[in-house]
Design a protein around this motif. Structure first.
Motif, PDB file in Angstrom:
ATOM      1  N   ILE A  34      -9.865   4.881   6.604  1.00  0.00           N
ATOM      2  CA  ILE A  34     -10.013   3.506   7.054  1.00  0.00           C
ATOM      3  C   ILE A  34     -11.412   3.018   6.710  1.00  0.00           C
ATOM      4  O   ILE A  34     -12.405   3.724   6.919  1.00  0.00           O
ATOM      5  N   THR A  35     -11.489   1.804   6.174  1.00  0.00           N
ATOM      6  CA  THR A  35     -12.771   1.225   5.809  1.00  0.00           C
ATOM      7  C   THR A  35     -13.441   0.596   7.031  1.00  0.00           C
ATOM      8  O   THR A  35     -12.825   0.457   8.095  1.00  0.00           O
ATOM      9  N   SER A  36     -14.689   0.198   6.868  1.00  0.00           N
ATOM     10  CA  SER A  36     -15.395  -0.431   7.975  1.00  0.00           C
ATOM     11  C   SER A  36     -14.751  -1.754   8.366  1.00  0.00           C
ATOM     12  O   SER A  36     -14.855  -2.188   9.515  1.00  0.00           O
ATOM     13  N   GLY A  37     -14.050  -2.373   7.424  1.00  0.00           N
ATOM     14  CA  GLY A  37     -13.374  -3.625   7.722  1.00  0.00           C
ATOM     15  C   GLY A  37     -11.940  -3.463   8.196  1.00  0.00           C
ATOM     16  O   GLY A  37     -11.264  -4.448   8.484  1.00  0.00           O
ATOM     17  N   GLY A  38     -11.483  -2.219   8.305  1.00  0.00           N
ATOM     18  CA  GLY A  38     -10.149  -1.964   8.830  1.00  0.00           C
ATOM     19  C   GLY A  38      -9.066  -1.750   7.785  1.00  0.00           C
ATOM     20  O   GLY A  38      -7.894  -1.594   8.135  1.00  0.00           O
ATOM     21  N   GLY A  39      -9.435  -1.721   6.519  1.00  0.00           N
ATOM     22  CA  GLY A  39      -8.439  -1.432   5.503  1.00  0.00           C
ATOM     23  C   GLY A  39      -8.032   0.026   5.550  1.00  0.00           C
ATOM     24  O   GLY A  39      -8.879   0.910   5.723  1.00  0.00           O
ATOM     25  N   MET A  40      -6.735   0.289   5.452  1.00  0.00           N
ATOM     26  CA  MET A  40      -6.228   1.646   5.634  1.00  0.00           C
ATOM     27  C   MET A  40      -5.552   2.176   4.383  1.00  0.00           C
ATOM     28  O   MET A  40      -4.898   1.430   3.659  1.00  0.00           O
ATOM     29  N   LEU A  41      -5.701   3.483   4.191  1.00  0.00           N
ATOM     30  CA  LEU A  41      -5.042   4.190   3.101  1.00  0.00           C
ATOM     31  C   LEU A  41      -4.434   5.456   3.688  1.00  0.00           C
ATOM     32  O   LEU A  41      -5.106   6.196   4.413  1.00  0.00           O
ATOM     33  N   TYR A  42      -3.171   5.705   3.358  1.00  0.00           N
ATOM     34  CA  TYR A  42      -2.490   6.878   3.888  1.00  0.00           C
ATOM     35  C   TYR A  42      -2.034   7.794   2.762  1.00  0.00           C
ATOM     36  O   TYR A  42      -1.590   7.325   1.710  1.00  0.00           O
ATOM     37  N   GLY A  43      -2.108   9.105   3.031  1.00  0.00           N
ATOM     38  CA  GLY A  43      -1.505  10.055   2.128  1.00  0.00           C
ATOM     39  C   GLY A  43       0.010   9.954   2.216  1.00  0.00           C
ATOM     40  O   GLY A  43       0.556   9.412   3.182  1.00  0.00           O
ATOM     41  N   SER A  44       0.689  10.494   1.247  1.00  0.00           N
ATOM     42  CA  SER A  44       2.135  10.318   1.164  1.00  0.00           C
ATOM     43  C   SER A  44       2.859  10.914   2.361  1.00  0.00           C
ATOM     44  O   SER A  44       3.888  10.373   2.805  1.00  0.00           O
ATOM     45  N   THR A  45       2.364  11.997   2.922  1.00  0.00           N
ATOM     46  CA  THR A  45       3.079  12.623   4.038  1.00  0.00           C
ATOM     47  C   THR A  45       2.833  11.903   5.362  1.00  0.00           C
ATOM     48  O   THR A  45       3.569  12.111   6.322  1.00  0.00           O
ATOM     49  N   ALA A  46       1.826  11.062   5.419  1.00  0.00           N
ATOM     50  CA  ALA A  46       1.458  10.394   6.666  1.00  0.00           C
ATOM     51  C   ALA A  46       2.104   9.023   6.829  1.00  0.00           C
ATOM     52  O   ALA A  46       2.205   8.517   7.948  1.00  0.00           O
ATOM     53  N   LYS A  47       2.507   8.432   5.717  1.00  0.00           N
ATOM     54  CA  LYS A  47       3.021   7.063   5.774  1.00  0.00           C
ATOM     55  C   LYS A  47       4.211   6.933   6.708  1.00  0.00           C
ATOM     56  O   LYS A  47       5.156   7.714   6.635  1.00  0.00           O
ATOM     57  N   GLY A  48       4.115   5.949   7.592  1.00  0.00           N
ATOM     58  CA  GLY A  48       5.210   5.658   8.503  1.00  0.00           C
ATOM     59  C   GLY A  48       5.213   6.502   9.766  1.00  0.00           C
ATOM     60  O   GLY A  48       5.956   6.215  10.700  1.00  0.00           O
TER      61      GLY A  48
END
Length: 120
Positions: free
Chosen positions: A50-64
């Motif tokens: 997660i970025t300081s501004g709240g942008g999120m990135l998930y690995g493939s196994t974590a999505k959802g």
């Protein structure tokens, strides 16, 4: 700077856990914060970031299933994990990109890891 992770433990498949990580020390700014998982004998992989501004990135196994969040005022990052499966087992490490001195670049700092074990 120190990162202290907590919240790991033993949970049955289908259960939930929330991990927390707090950064402390001389912190002048924090960019990305994230969680990585390392299973025994495997490499350390990104779970979520997660970025300081709240942008999120998930690995493939974590999505959802997993949700990352952060509290900028208290230099904390959280990972809510739902519908856990045995393959989610591993040591979860938090990481933060932090500036400790004005005029210096940001650097990555790692927590000590917290063990998550999911039983079938």
């Amino acid at each position: 700077v120190q990162l202290q992770a907590s919240g790991g433990g033993l949970v049955q498949a289908g259960g939930s856990l929330t991990l927390a990580c707090r950064a402390s020390g001389t912190i002048l700014g924090t960019n990305d914060m994230g969680w990585y998982r390392q299973a025994e004998g495997e490499r350390r992989d990104l779970v979520a970031q997660i970025t300081s501004g709240g942008g999120m990135l998930y690995g493939s196994t974590a999505k959802g299933r997993f949700t990352i969040s952060r509290d900028n005022a208290n230099n904390m990052v959280y990972l809510r994990m739902d519908s856990l499966q045995p393959e989610d087992t591993g040591v979860y490490y938090c990481k933060a990109n932090i500036r400790t001195r004005w005029g210096r670049d940001f650097s990555d700092y790692w927590g000590q890891g917290t063990l998550v074990t999911v039983s079938s």
